[in-house]
Design a protein around this motif. Structure first.
Motif, PDB file in Angstrom:
ATOM      1  N   UNK A 133       1.046 103.989   2.869  1.00 18.38           N
ATOM      2  CA  UNK A 133      -0.213 103.997   2.119  1.00 18.38           C
ATOM      3  C   UNK A 133      -1.424 103.896   3.048  1.00 18.38           C
ATOM      4  N   UNK A 134      -1.318 103.068   4.060  1.00 15.91           N
ATOM      5  CA  UNK A 134      -2.427 102.950   5.021  1.00 15.91           C
ATOM      6  C   UNK A 134      -2.633 104.247   5.783  1.00 15.91           C
ATOM      7  N   UNK A 135      -1.550 104.940   6.102  1.00 16.07           N
ATOM      8  CA  UNK A 135      -1.667 106.231   6.790  1.00 16.07           C
ATOM      9  C   UNK A 135      -2.328 107.266   5.884  1.00 16.07           C
ATOM     10  N   UNK A 136      -1.961 107.278   4.623  1.00 17.15           N
ATOM     11  CA  UNK A 136      -2.581 108.214   3.670  1.00 17.15           C
ATOM     12  C   UNK A 136      -4.071 107.927   3.548  1.00 17.15           C
ATOM     13  N   UNK A 137      -4.447 106.652   3.423  1.00 21.90           N
ATOM     14  CA  UNK A 137      -5.869 106.302   3.330  1.00 21.90           C
ATOM     15  C   UNK A 137      -6.608 106.669   4.612  1.00 21.90           C
ATOM     16  N   UNK A 138      -5.973 106.486   5.760  1.00 25.28           N
ATOM     17  CA  UNK A 138      -6.615 106.860   7.026  1.00 25.28           C
ATOM     18  C   UNK A 138      -6.848 108.365   7.074  1.00 25.28           C
ATOM     19  N   UNK A 139      -5.874 109.142   6.639  1.00 25.17           N
ATOM     20  CA  UNK A 139      -6.051 110.594   6.608  1.00 25.17           C
ATOM     21  C   UNK A 139      -7.171 110.982   5.651  1.00 25.17           C
ATOM     22  N   UNK A 140      -7.272 110.271   4.544  1.00 25.04           N
ATOM     23  CA  UNK A 140      -8.364 110.544   3.607  1.00 25.04           C
ATOM     24  C   UNK A 140      -9.711 110.212   4.249  1.00 25.04           C
ATOM     25  N   UNK A 141      -9.790 109.059   4.894  1.00 28.77           N
ATOM     26  CA  UNK A 141     -11.039 108.653   5.541  1.00 28.77           C
ATOM     27  C   UNK A 141     -11.450 109.618   6.654  1.00 28.77           C
ATOM     28  N   UNK A 142     -10.478 110.193   7.322  1.00 27.92           N
ATOM     29  CA  UNK A 142     -10.748 111.085   8.455  1.00 27.92           C
ATOM     30  C   UNK A 142     -10.417 112.538   8.124  1.00 27.92           C
ATOM     31  N   UNK A 143     -10.501 112.883   6.854  1.00 27.48           N
ATOM     32  CA  UNK A 143     -10.103 114.218   6.399  1.00 27.48           C
ATOM     33  C   UNK A 143     -10.891 115.337   7.067  1.00 27.48           C
ATOM     34  N   UNK A 144     -12.096 115.046   7.520  1.00 29.29           N
ATOM     35  CA  UNK A 144     -12.886 116.085   8.198  1.00 29.29           C
ATOM     36  C   UNK A 144     -12.182 116.571   9.473  1.00 29.29           C
ATOM     37  N   UNK A 145     -11.307 115.753  10.058  1.00 30.42           N
ATOM     38  CA  UNK A 145     -10.577 116.188  11.247  1.00 30.42           C
ATOM     39  C   UNK A 145      -9.506 117.231  10.923  1.00 30.42           C
ATOM     40  N   UNK A 146      -9.144 117.342   9.665  1.00 34.60           N
ATOM     41  CA  UNK A 146      -8.129 118.313   9.255  1.00 34.60           C
ATOM     42  C   UNK A 146      -8.707 119.707   9.054  1.00 34.60           C
ATOM     43  N   UNK A 147     -10.031 119.826   9.113  1.00 40.41           N
ATOM     44  CA  UNK A 147     -10.690 121.115   8.929  1.00 40.41           C
ATOM     45  C   UNK A 147     -10.562 121.931  10.215  1.00 40.41           C
ATOM     46  N   UNK A 148      -9.815 123.045  10.194  1.00 41.62           N
ATOM     47  CA  UNK A 148      -9.637 123.837  11.416  1.00 41.62           C
ATOM     48  C   UNK A 148     -10.928 124.502  11.892  1.00 41.62           C
ATOM     49  N   UNK A 149     -11.939 124.559  11.044  1.00 44.31           N
ATOM     50  CA  UNK A 149     -13.209 125.195  11.433  1.00 44.31           C
ATOM     51  C   UNK A 149     -14.240 124.202  11.941  1.00 44.31           C
ATOM     52  N   UNK A 150     -13.875 122.931  12.032  1.00 40.25           N
ATOM     53  CA  UNK A 150     -14.849 121.937  12.461  1.00 40.25           C
ATOM     54  C   UNK A 150     -15.269 122.186  13.906  1.00 40.25           C
ATOM     55  N   UNK A 151     -16.439 121.699  14.253  1.00 33.72           N
ATOM     56  CA  UNK A 151     -16.953 121.813  15.621  1.00 33.72           C
ATOM     57  C   UNK A 151     -16.230 120.791  16.477  1.00 33.72           C
ATOM     58  N   UNK A 152     -15.471 121.258  17.450  1.00 36.40           N
ATOM     59  CA  UNK A 152     -14.687 120.360  18.298  1.00 36.40           C
ATOM     60  C   UNK A 152     -15.484 119.869  19.491  1.00 36.40           C
ATOM     61  N   UNK A 153     -16.688 120.385  19.682  1.00 40.61           N
ATOM     62  CA  UNK A 153     -17.524 119.929  20.788  1.00 40.61           C
ATOM     63  C   UNK A 153     -16.990 120.383  22.130  1.00 40.61           C
ATOM     64  N   UNK A 154     -17.658 120.000  23.176  1.00 42.85           N
ATOM     65  CA  UNK A 154     -17.262 120.430  24.516  1.00 42.85           C
ATOM     66  C   UNK A 154     -16.670 119.297  25.348  1.00 42.85           C
ATOM     67  N   UNK A 155     -16.602 118.089  24.804  1.00 43.95           N
ATOM     68  CA  UNK A 155     -16.085 116.935  25.538  1.00 43.95           C
ATOM     69  C   UNK A 155     -14.589 117.091  25.727  1.00 43.95           C
ATOM     70  N   UNK A 156     -14.117 116.939  26.950  1.00 45.49           N
ATOM     71  CA  UNK A 156     -12.684 116.961  27.230  1.00 45.49           C
ATOM     72  C   UNK A 156     -12.049 118.332  27.142  1.00 45.49           C
ATOM     73  N   UNK A 157     -12.836 119.387  26.986  1.00 48.39           N
ATOM     74  CA  UNK A 157     -12.256 120.738  26.868  1.00 48.39           C
ATOM     75  C   UNK A 157     -11.862 121.302  28.218  1.00 48.39           C
TER      76      UNK A 157
END
Length: 74
Positions: free
Chosen positions: A50-74
């Motif tokens: 349940x905590x993992x599901x809530x964490x995924x919900x809270x961070x759901x924007x990371x699941x968007x493949x079109x999100x801006x990944x920035x240039x840090x660490x690339x």
């Protein structure tokens, strides 16, 4: 990080959120005592899931493949 979140799950996601890569280390090992009953083990697993599901919900924007990944660490 909230007290009810799983640090070993949420912290790597927060690192990715900042534009860095997370690297898997197969030699990293965690040891903890086993629970002494099947009921306690089941409750722990449900709580972790349940905590993992809530964490995924809270961070759901990371699941968007079109999100801006920035240039840090690339």
């Amino acid at each position: 990080m909230s007290a009810d979140q799983l640090p070993d799950f949420v912290l790597p996601l927060r690192v990715v959120e900042q534009g860095y890569r997370v690297v898997y280390e197969p030699r990293a090992v965690l040891r903890e005592p086993a629970l002494n009953s099947a009921e306690r083990e089941y409750r722990m697993r449900v709580r972790v899931a349940l905590r993992a599901i809530w964490a995924l919900y809270d961070l759901r924007h990371l699941l968007n493949p079109r999100r801006d990944r920035g240039s840090v660490g690339s």
